[in-house]
Scaffold this motif. Structure first.
Motif, PDB file in Angstrom:
ATOM      1  N   UNK A   1      -5.470 -16.212   0.594  1.00 43.81           N
ATOM      2  CA  UNK A   1      -6.576 -16.958  -0.112  1.00 43.81           C
ATOM      3  C   UNK A   1      -6.016 -17.031  -1.388  1.00 43.81           C
ATOM      4  N   UNK A   2      -5.131 -16.166  -1.964  1.00 46.90           N
ATOM      5  CA  UNK A   2      -4.529 -15.943  -3.354  1.00 46.90           C
ATOM      6  C   UNK A   2      -3.404 -17.279  -3.409  1.00 46.90           C
ATOM      7  N   UNK A   3      -2.821 -17.464  -2.087  1.00 43.92           N
ATOM      8  CA  UNK A   3      -1.759 -18.540  -2.213  1.00 43.92           C
ATOM      9  C   UNK A   3      -2.304 -19.871  -2.251  1.00 43.92           C
ATOM     10  N   UNK A   4      -3.541 -19.946  -1.749  1.00 39.84           N
ATOM     11  CA  UNK A   4      -4.188 -21.249  -1.959  1.00 39.84           C
ATOM     12  C   UNK A   4      -5.170 -21.422  -2.912  1.00 39.84           C
ATOM     13  N   UNK A   5      -4.948 -20.018  -3.837  1.00 39.32           N
ATOM     14  CA  UNK A   5      -5.664 -20.437  -5.302  1.00 39.32           C
ATOM     15  C   UNK A   5      -7.117 -20.204  -4.924  1.00 39.32           C
ATOM     16  N   UNK A   6      -7.641 -19.557  -3.993  1.00 42.26           N
ATOM     17  CA  UNK A   6      -9.088 -19.337  -3.947  1.00 42.26           C
ATOM     18  C   UNK A   6      -9.560 -18.013  -4.686  1.00 42.26           C
ATOM     19  N   UNK A   7     -10.734 -18.162  -5.121  1.00 42.22           N
ATOM     20  CA  UNK A   7     -11.153 -17.016  -5.920  1.00 42.22           C
ATOM     21  C   UNK A   7     -11.359 -15.575  -5.052  1.00 42.22           C
ATOM     22  N   UNK A   8     -10.891 -14.758  -5.652  1.00 41.05           N
ATOM     23  CA  UNK A   8     -11.013 -13.273  -4.965  1.00 41.05           C
ATOM     24  C   UNK A   8     -11.815 -12.463  -6.138  1.00 41.05           C
ATOM     25  N   UNK A   9     -12.767 -11.742  -5.453  1.00 46.48           N
ATOM     26  CA  UNK A   9     -13.442 -10.476  -5.958  1.00 46.48           C
ATOM     27  C   UNK A   9     -12.611  -9.315  -5.771  1.00 46.48           C
ATOM     28  N   UNK A  10     -12.360  -8.581  -6.672  1.00 47.30           N
ATOM     29  CA  UNK A  10     -11.556  -7.094  -6.534  1.00 47.30           C
ATOM     30  C   UNK A  10     -11.939  -6.334  -5.424  1.00 47.30           C
ATOM     31  N   UNK A  11     -10.988  -5.781  -4.762  1.00 45.02           N
ATOM     32  CA  UNK A  11     -11.297  -5.188  -3.799  1.00 45.02           C
ATOM     33  C   UNK A  11     -11.069  -3.738  -3.713  1.00 45.02           C
ATOM     34  N   UNK A  12     -11.906  -2.770  -3.019  1.00 41.86           N
ATOM     35  CA  UNK A  12     -11.920  -1.452  -3.392  1.00 41.86           C
ATOM     36  C   UNK A  12     -12.414  -0.927  -1.910  1.00 41.86           C
ATOM     37  N   UNK A  13     -12.020   0.630  -1.643  1.00 40.50           N
ATOM     38  CA  UNK A  13     -12.749   1.061  -0.493  1.00 40.50           C
ATOM     39  C   UNK A  13     -14.135   1.446  -0.637  1.00 40.50           C
ATOM     40  N   UNK A  14     -14.833   1.157   0.360  1.00 38.25           N
ATOM     41  CA  UNK A  14     -16.338   1.236   0.603  1.00 38.25           C
ATOM     42  C   UNK A  14     -16.894   2.002   1.612  1.00 38.25           C
ATOM     43  N   UNK A  15     -17.929   2.472   1.716  1.00 34.85           N
ATOM     44  CA  UNK A  15     -18.129   3.547   2.876  1.00 34.85           C
ATOM     45  C   UNK A  15     -16.999   4.495   3.008  1.00 34.85           C
ATOM     46  N   UNK A  16     -17.031   5.248   1.857  1.00 35.67           N
ATOM     47  CA  UNK A  16     -15.827   6.045   1.723  1.00 35.67           C
ATOM     48  C   UNK A  16     -16.363   7.436   1.062  1.00 35.67           C
ATOM     49  N   UNK A  17     -15.870   8.669   1.646  1.00 33.62           N
ATOM     50  CA  UNK A  17     -16.062   9.985   0.917  1.00 33.62           C
ATOM     51  C   UNK A  17     -15.603   9.984  -0.602  1.00 33.62           C
TER      52      UNK A  17
END
Length: 397
Positions: free
Chosen positions: A182-198
């Motif tokens: 997605x980044x290579x094709x310059x699509x917008x990215x929402x920052x990622x993080x672990x979820x449903x996580x202890x």
């Protein structure tokens, strides 16, 4: 070289549904999977039982910068469609708690078998133990480079479906490949993080939590945004359990949340009742009615539990009530992607067509499932999103 209507990167829930639906529509697709079998994450979900949907699914059960985006996809593939689809292939659901639906056989492999049978019946192709190295766009469509024991291969296709999941769980081949594409094709990215996580606790409070390791307490976990009523589990490193996993999707580093350790009662009223009966019991005796001995002992480090209820000052009574109903937690962090159920964030919904999940700026490039900034609650919601997004993409293919 065989020409495919689409190449699907990833043989997980979204990729399998997409391939199955495309096959049923008479299309020819190739599923590229890096593991030695498809559906690896399906197979371990729900302790190998696969909580494959939730009867109460709505857009309110998802974390996204734009939850309204889901309306278009969920209008195409509903929970009823999921039930009908699996029932038509011999999988009947049994509701456990909170709308969670499991196969009556309690075997996740039966869910995967539905898809492998459809792919076999419709002559779709799967390549296993194969890593997609690159996705290139050219005038004819896309050139996909895959690597396996045969070496590098280059495949042509008009359409590419990125259904390779997110960063949990590394041992199952998780990667950020879809995000990199997605980044290579310059699509917008929402920052990622672990979820449903202890969540982890360090510092001066760490020993207190560790002393309770193994204790499970039905609680209401809440912040300014949302609340969940389910069990929490104390661990040697902090907190886990369903309610903690749920709130983790709404938690950010440095923030606090609260736990009501006794959500089904009002401690103020319990204390008042005790006083009306003379208040001769100690606070510890009252708490023993609702908590384990170890939990009461741990609370004794924070509260005057060896005081008779009749002798409690207003200040001490308020301290007890606030500690039980508004127990403040400030986690140090989380247990990371390898302990997370899903990834939060991903390809921005703003970059995708809400009906087809096709990139608005790169024709023929689709993103589905966990690759998109759509994160469901615990309890089958993420599977419902995977099935629905896979279906929507297949219609577009």
């Amino acid at each position: 070289m065989k020409q495919y209507d689409a190449i699907i990167v990833g043989g997980g829930a979204c990729g399998l549904m997409c391939a199955a639906q495309a096959g049923l529509l008479g299309k020819s697709v190739l599923v590229v999977e890096r593991n030695d079998k498809v559906g690896a994450k399906i197979l371990i979900s729900g302790g190998g039982r696969c909580n494959y949907t939730n009867l109460g699914t709505s857009i309110d059960n998802f974390v996204s910068e734009n939850p309204q985006f889901l309306k278009s996809v969920f209008s195409q593939w509903t929970v009823e469609d999921t039930l009908d689809f699996f029932e038509s292939h011999g999988i009947f659901g049994e509701e456990k708690t909170l709308g969670q639906l499991f196969p009556s056989t309690n075997k996740a492999k039966d869910v995967v078998a539905v898809f492998t049978q459809i792919l076999y019946d419709t002559n779709q192709d799967i390549v296993l133990n194969s890593l997609v190295k690159a996705v290139e766009k050219n005038e004819e469509g896309f050139l996909i480079t895959i690597e396996n024991k045969k070496g590098e291969q280059h495949l042509k296709t008009k359409k590419v479906v990125m259904a390779s999941g997110g960063l949990p769980v590394y041992k199952l081949g998780a990667s950020d490949f879809a995000i990199r594409v997605a980044k290579k094709f310059e699509l917008a990215i929402v920052p990622t993080a672990p979820a449903l996580v202890p969540l982890t606790i360090t510092g001066k409070d760490a020993d207190w939590y560790a002393s309770l390791a193994g204790n499970s307490v039905f609680s209401r976990v809440y912040n300014k945004e949302i609340s969940f009523e389910e069990n929490i589990l104390f661990t040697h490193w902090g907190l886990s359990g369903p309610a903690i996993l749920q709130i983790s999707s709404y938690w950010r580093a440095g923030e606090e949340f609260y736990i009501d350790l006794l959500p089904q009662f009002k401690l103020e009223e319990l204390i008042k009742e005790e006083r009306n009966q003379g208040g001769k019991r100690l606070v510890s005796h009252m708490l023993n009615d609702y908590f384990t001995k170890r939990m009461v002992e741990a609370l004794g480090k924070l509260l005057p539990i060896e005081t008779k209820i009749a002798s409690l000052s207003k200040t001490d009574a308020k301290l007890i009530i606030d500690t039980i109903h508004k127990f403040k937690v400030k986690p140090a962090g989380d247990k990371g992607y390898d302990k997370a159920e899903v990834m939060r964030g991903g390809v921005s919904t703003a970059a995708l067509n809400p009906k087809t999940l096709e990139s608005k700026q790169v024709a023929g490039l689709f993103f589905g499932g966990e690759t998109v900034d759509v994160t469901g609650w615990l309890g089958g919601y993420n599977f419902q999103w995977a099935w629905a997004s896979g279906y929507a993409i297949a219609q577009a293919i």
